[in-house]
Design an enzyme around this catalytic site. Structure first.
Site, PDB file in Angstrom:
ATOM      1  N   PHE A 180      -8.965   5.341  -6.409  1.00 36.81           N
ATOM      2  CA  PHE A 180      -8.254   5.171  -5.149  1.00 36.81           C
ATOM      3  C   PHE A 180      -7.415   3.903  -5.264  1.00 36.81           C
ATOM      4  O   PHE A 180      -7.954   2.798  -5.367  1.00 36.81           O
ATOM      5  CB  PHE A 180      -9.191   5.052  -3.947  1.00 36.81           C
ATOM      6  CG  PHE A 180      -8.437   4.953  -2.646  1.00 36.81           C
ATOM      7  CD1 PHE A 180      -8.002   6.096  -2.002  1.00 36.81           C
ATOM      8  CD2 PHE A 180      -8.127   3.727  -2.093  1.00 36.81           C
ATOM      9  CE1 PHE A 180      -7.271   6.019  -0.824  1.00 36.81           C
ATOM     10  CE2 PHE A 180      -7.400   3.635  -0.913  1.00 36.81           C
ATOM     11  CZ  PHE A 180      -6.973   4.782  -0.276  1.00 36.81           C
ATOM     12  N   ASP A 214      -7.286  -2.542 -11.636  1.00 41.59           N
ATOM     13  CA  ASP A 214      -7.029  -2.584 -10.198  1.00 41.59           C
ATOM     14  C   ASP A 214      -8.189  -3.314  -9.536  1.00 41.59           C
ATOM     15  O   ASP A 214      -9.259  -2.755  -9.322  1.00 41.59           O
ATOM     16  CB  ASP A 214      -6.897  -1.155  -9.667  1.00 41.59           C
ATOM     17  CG  ASP A 214      -6.705  -1.092  -8.163  1.00 41.59           C
ATOM     18  OD1 ASP A 214      -6.727  -2.154  -7.499  1.00 41.59           O
ATOM     19  OD2 ASP A 214      -6.549   0.022  -7.632  1.00 41.59           O
ATOM     20  N   LYS A 226      -5.772  -7.442  -0.646  1.00 44.54           N
ATOM     21  CA  LYS A 226      -6.827  -7.534   0.361  1.00 44.54           C
ATOM     22  C   LYS A 226      -7.248  -8.974   0.632  1.00 44.54           C
ATOM     23  O   LYS A 226      -6.647  -9.647   1.451  1.00 44.54           O
ATOM     24  CB  LYS A 226      -7.991  -6.632  -0.014  1.00 44.54           C
ATOM     25  CG  LYS A 226      -7.622  -5.137  -0.004  1.00 44.54           C
ATOM     26  CD  LYS A 226      -8.829  -4.250  -0.066  1.00 44.54           C
ATOM     27  CE  LYS A 226      -8.431  -2.778  -0.191  1.00 44.54           C
ATOM     28  NZ  LYS A 226      -7.681  -2.254   0.951  1.00 44.54           N
TER      29      LYS A 226
END
Length: 410
Positions: free
Chosen positions: A148, A233, A262
């Protein structure tokens, strides 16, 4: 009816207004939040909740961290956005700190995590053509099933989740998917036209899936041997979440490219970056790539402050200690409804037994107990609080989890 003419008219609730005017692309728990401080959130009724989700790691430093809020307000009062058409007095220091902490040569700032991944994909392809010598238009990137990386059309195109793809094609070609954690499959997928392997060190959305020991190290060795870029990632796993500064640090792996996001925005605004070694980033020349807001002075000031807080408060070490406490306490429940507890640091997933209640129901029961989090894949409850969480708060969450299981029939 005009409320100004009829003061007794009842206004729709915030939930009703969202349902009426918003796209139905989320299914939130029925709680309306209005304030946050540290690990705690309050709703419009004044009830307090322990945040055990931290916005998928975006709030790793807690809600309203005073150092980060001060950096935000001070910079916003001075200069917020100029675009990269000009230099600012904030960006250089931010980029230096990013590269120093990660060991990367250069950084390219963006906003959302998906933008950072898209930047990585562009860099990898151009490196493949200009450096590795792959014929134009034939570069391929290997990804892992269960990945994801965001919601853009390129990214959902290499997702293995049917819903993420349904109705959004045609998708960009050039991606090969292999099972996560399978070194043999990974090696078989890397061919002469492969320019990069893109991996999450731990798959978050897939259900907090930790690969077998040595997997990342084997991927690193393979990519080096086959002249392929290893891009990790770390948008959710990076910046202390797993108990180390980066999740790849658990295996002493240095990737060729790295995406962060984030937590980089301190829980206050979207900040992300693609970082890479010199020859990879050198593929970008003026006009190749950009972002109106990426690297703006406000984002740079907050990002720099966030990195300073991470190091000064030793939050990676704290995540390691509190993560051991959380995982240990969950395992000690020895509850038949708990099929598996997995994770690293403060990124933990509890997979429920197949014949137990859906994870969504457990999250609703947790809300009633004063704990907020989110399920994934229908069977996994995430438990990933801000890194500032303390021991008694961890114990509170685990006790609430036990009561939630009982309320759901366990």
């Amino acid at each position: 009816m005009n409320d100004r003419l009829h003061p007794t008219a009842t206004r729709p609730s915030p939930i009703d207004l969202e349902a009426r005017y918003g796209a139905h692309n989320y299914h939130p728990l029925p709680v309306v939040l209005t304030r946050g401080e540290g690990v705690w959130l309050r709703d419009t009724e004044g009830r307090r909740y322990l945040d055990m989700m931290s916005a998928y790691s975006a709030v790793s430093f807690g809600h309203g961290h005073p150092v980060l809020v001060a950096a935000l307000t001070e910079q916003a009062a001075r200069l917020a956005v100029t675009s990269r058409a000009f230099h600012s007095d904030r960006l250089g220091a931010f980029l230096e700190r990013l590269c120093t902490l990660t060991g990367m040569d250069r950084a390219l700032p963006m906003n959302s995590g998906a933008e950072a991944v898209e930047t990585a994909l562009k860099a990898a392809r151009k490196w493949g053509y200009k450096v590795k010598g792959i014929p134009e238009g034939q570069a391929r990137i290997v990804v892992a099933a269960g990945n994801f990386a965001g919601r853009t059309t390129t990214i959902v195109g290499f997702s293995s989740e049917a819903q993420y793809r349904d109705g959004f094609g045609p998708f960009a070609p050039g991606f090969d998917s292999v099972p996560f954690g399978d070194v043999v499959a990974l090696e078989a997928a890397v061919g002469e036209h492969t320019c990069a392997v893109l991996l999450e060190p731990i798959q978050g959305e897939a259900g907090i899936v930790v690969p077998p020991p040595g997997y990342l190290r084997a991927a690193r060795e393979l990519c080096t041997r086959r002249k392929v870029l290893l891009i990790c990632d770390e948008i959710q796993t990076g910046l202390g979440r797993t108990g180390r500064r980066l999740a790849v640090d658990h295996e002493d792996v240095v990737p060729d490219g790295l995406t962060l996001g984030k937590a980089l925005g301190g829980g206050l605004l979207p900040v992300s970056a693609f970082l890479a070694r010199e020859d990879v980033m050198a593929q970008f020349t003026p006009g190749d790539h950009g972002s109106t807001f990426g690297g703006n002075p406000l984002a740079a000031a907050v990002g720099l402050a966030a990195l300073d807080v991470l190091e000064r408060e030793r939050l990676a070490e704290r995540a390691a200690a509190m993560g051991r406490r959380l995982i240990g306490a969950l395992e000690d429940l020895d509850h038949p409804a708990v099929h598996e507890v997995r994770g690293r640091g403060l990124l933990v997933g509890v997979e429920l037994a197949p014949d137990f209640a859906p994870a969504r129901a457990v999250c609703e029961a947790l809300m009633a107990e004063g704990v907020l989090t989110k399920d994934t894949h229908g069977s996994v409850v995430r438990l990933a609080p801000p890194l500032v969480v303390d021991g008694p708060q961890i114990d509170f969450a685990v006790a609430a989890f036990a009561r939630a299981l009982k309320a759901c029939g366990g």
